[in-house]
Design an enzyme around this catalytic site. Structure first.
Site, PDB file in Angstrom:
ATOM      1  N   ASP A 165      -1.617  -1.176  10.730  1.00  0.00           N
ATOM      2  CA  ASP A 165      -1.998  -1.103   9.284  1.00  0.00           C
ATOM      3  C   ASP A 165      -2.510  -2.324   8.807  1.00  0.00           C
ATOM      4  O   ASP A 165      -3.228  -2.264   7.654  1.00  0.00           O
ATOM      5  CB  ASP A 165      -0.373  -1.064   8.474  1.00  0.00           C
ATOM      6  N   GLY A 207      10.254  -2.310   6.323  1.00  0.00           N
ATOM      7  CA  GLY A 207      10.520  -1.403   6.953  1.00  0.00           C
ATOM      8  C   GLY A 207      10.582   0.212   6.325  1.00  0.00           C
ATOM      9  O   GLY A 207      11.116   0.974   6.353  1.00  0.00           O
ATOM     10  N   SER A 237       0.581  -6.789   5.612  1.00  0.00           N
ATOM     11  CA  SER A 237      -0.403  -7.380   4.438  1.00  0.00           C
ATOM     12  C   SER A 237       0.002  -8.766   4.521  1.00  0.00           C
ATOM     13  O   SER A 237      -1.042  -9.587   4.438  1.00  0.00           O
ATOM     14  CB  SER A 237       0.173  -6.794   3.064  1.00  0.00           C
ATOM     15  N   PRO A 243       9.753  -4.513  -0.320  1.00  0.00           N
ATOM     16  CA  PRO A 243      10.940  -4.031   0.791  1.00  0.00           C
ATOM     17  C   PRO A 243      10.176  -3.753   2.239  1.00  0.00           C
ATOM     18  O   PRO A 243       9.107  -3.515   2.512  1.00  0.00           O
ATOM     19  CB  PRO A 243      11.330  -2.877   0.365  1.00  0.00           C
ATOM     20  N   LEU A 257       5.540   0.616   3.154  1.00  0.00           N
ATOM     21  CA  LEU A 257       4.577  -0.061   2.196  1.00  0.00           C
ATOM     22  C   LEU A 257       3.711  -1.011   2.700  1.00  0.00           C
ATOM     23  O   LEU A 257       2.851  -1.793   2.091  1.00  0.00           O
ATOM     24  CB  LEU A 257       5.610  -0.604   1.134  1.00  0.00           C
ATOM     25  N   GLY A 258       3.783  -1.343   4.148  1.00  0.00           N
ATOM     26  CA  GLY A 258       2.823  -2.315   4.624  1.00  0.00           C
ATOM     27  C   GLY A 258       3.165  -3.737   4.414  1.00  0.00           C
ATOM     28  O   GLY A 258       2.027  -4.252   4.854  1.00  0.00           O
ATOM     29  N   GLY A 259       4.204  -4.263   4.027  1.00  0.00           N
ATOM     30  CA  GLY A 259       4.313  -5.528   3.575  1.00  0.00           C
ATOM     31  C   GLY A 259       4.013  -6.590   4.659  1.00  0.00           C
ATOM     32  O   GLY A 259       3.268  -7.507   4.604  1.00  0.00           O
ATOM     33  N   GLY A 260       4.745  -6.368   5.747  1.00  0.00           N
ATOM     34  CA  GLY A 260       4.466  -7.261   6.893  1.00  0.00           C
ATOM     35  C   GLY A 260       3.169  -7.253   7.417  1.00  0.00           C
ATOM     36  O   GLY A 260       2.534  -8.091   7.695  1.00  0.00           O
ATOM     37  N   LYS A 265       1.044  -1.348   0.037  1.00  0.00           N
ATOM     38  CA  LYS A 265      -0.011  -0.030   0.007  1.00  0.00           C
ATOM     39  C   LYS A 265       0.748   1.379  -0.033  1.00  0.00           C
ATOM     40  O   LYS A 265       1.972   1.224   0.369  1.00  0.00           O
ATOM     41  CB  LYS A 265      -1.045   0.158   1.196  1.00  0.00           C
TER      42      LYS A 265
END
Length: 270
Positions: free
Chosen positions: A132, A92, A100, A90, A95-98, A8
């Site tokens: 998030d 930290g 998500s 990436p 982008l909210g990867g973790g 995101k």
């Protein structure tokens, strides 16, 4: 079972106050983008988590995907699983990867094992994992307030535009990012500004309150933002508390050499 957790961006991020619990209150717009991790889980004799792709620091026991599994396992009868995460987003990086990954794990478990958990219940579980995380349950454009867990839909559609993401590998801790900002009353109406889709107004008013303090600590991030505008972005900003910068373009951009030296860069059509 397999799923594809997406990233995101934050469109605007206003830090409006400090709550009694020590957290800050914010206003922001979460917007999903098509940059994906890959999450797979299969039955196993013993639960195991492993990851590939971008290296994930720390102990696998601390990964939000495994925490999401254990959170549901406390309340429901779930089998042992071998969980594999291919990390492309990436970390930290704002982008909210973790977050998500964790939310998609909750949704995947509910669907696969017929737990019949609706979005409201899943969002409650997700909120226990991170601020998030609830957004990624419905995974549609939403205004976030409070700590970011109070969500309301917004009819914002950026389809057909292009977004360039640049992450130079600089770690910006959320704690240090918050330490450098002073909460203040929002200077503009976030929803009205977004729905205008007037990119001149976005450039003028749609601010990320973290940028001033983060850019002062890491001047190269401010230079990347300026380079995105020089390349033709109609809007550019930092996502979340950093350190990813994004630029929105009406046509596929041709990036200049000073941008191409960064660690992670990709252009995606929305």
């Amino acid at each position: 079972m397999i799923s594809f957790p997406n990233a995101k961006i934050n469109l605007g991020l206003q830090i409006t106050g400090k709550l009694p619990n020590g957290y800050h209150s914010i206003n922001t717009c979460f917007y999903p983008i098509p940059l994906y991790d890959v999450l797979e889980a299969v039955p196993a004799k013993k639960t195991k988590f492993e990851a590939s792709g971008i290296k994930i620091p720390g102990n696998g026991e601390d990964n939000l995907v495994l925490k999401a599994y254990k959170l549901l396992k406390k309340d429901y009868q779930l089998p042992e699983l071998h969980i594999h995460l291919l990390k492309n987003i990436p970390m930290g990086a704002g982008l909210g990867g973790g977050s998500s990954d964790a939310a998609f794990m909750l949704k995947m478990l509910s669907s696969e094992f017929q737990l019949f958990l609706d979005d409201v219940i899943l969002e409650d579980y997700a909120a226990k994992l991170g601020s998030d995380c609830p957004f990624f349950i419905s995974n549609t454009p939403a205004l976030g307030s409070g700590t970011g867990t109070d969500l309301s839909p917004i009819s914002l559609d950026l389809s057909g535009l292009y977004i360039t993401l640049i992450n130079p590998g600089i770690h910006v801790s959320t704690q240090s990012a918050y330490a450098g900002v002073k909460p203040q009353k929002a200077a503009y109406d976030l929803e009205d500004t977004l729905l205008s889709k007037d990119f001149n107004q976005w450039k003028k008013n749609l601010t990320n309150d973290f940028e001033e303090s983060v850019f002062s600590q890491h001047p190269s991030l401010g230079k990347i933002k300026q380079s995105l505008y020089e390349t033709g972005a109609v809007y550019a900003a930092m996502s979340g508390s950093g350190s990813t910068l994004f630029g929105i373009f009406t046509e596929p951009p041709t990036l200049d050499e000073k941008i191409k030296t960064d660690d992670f860069i990709t252009t995606i059509q929305l």
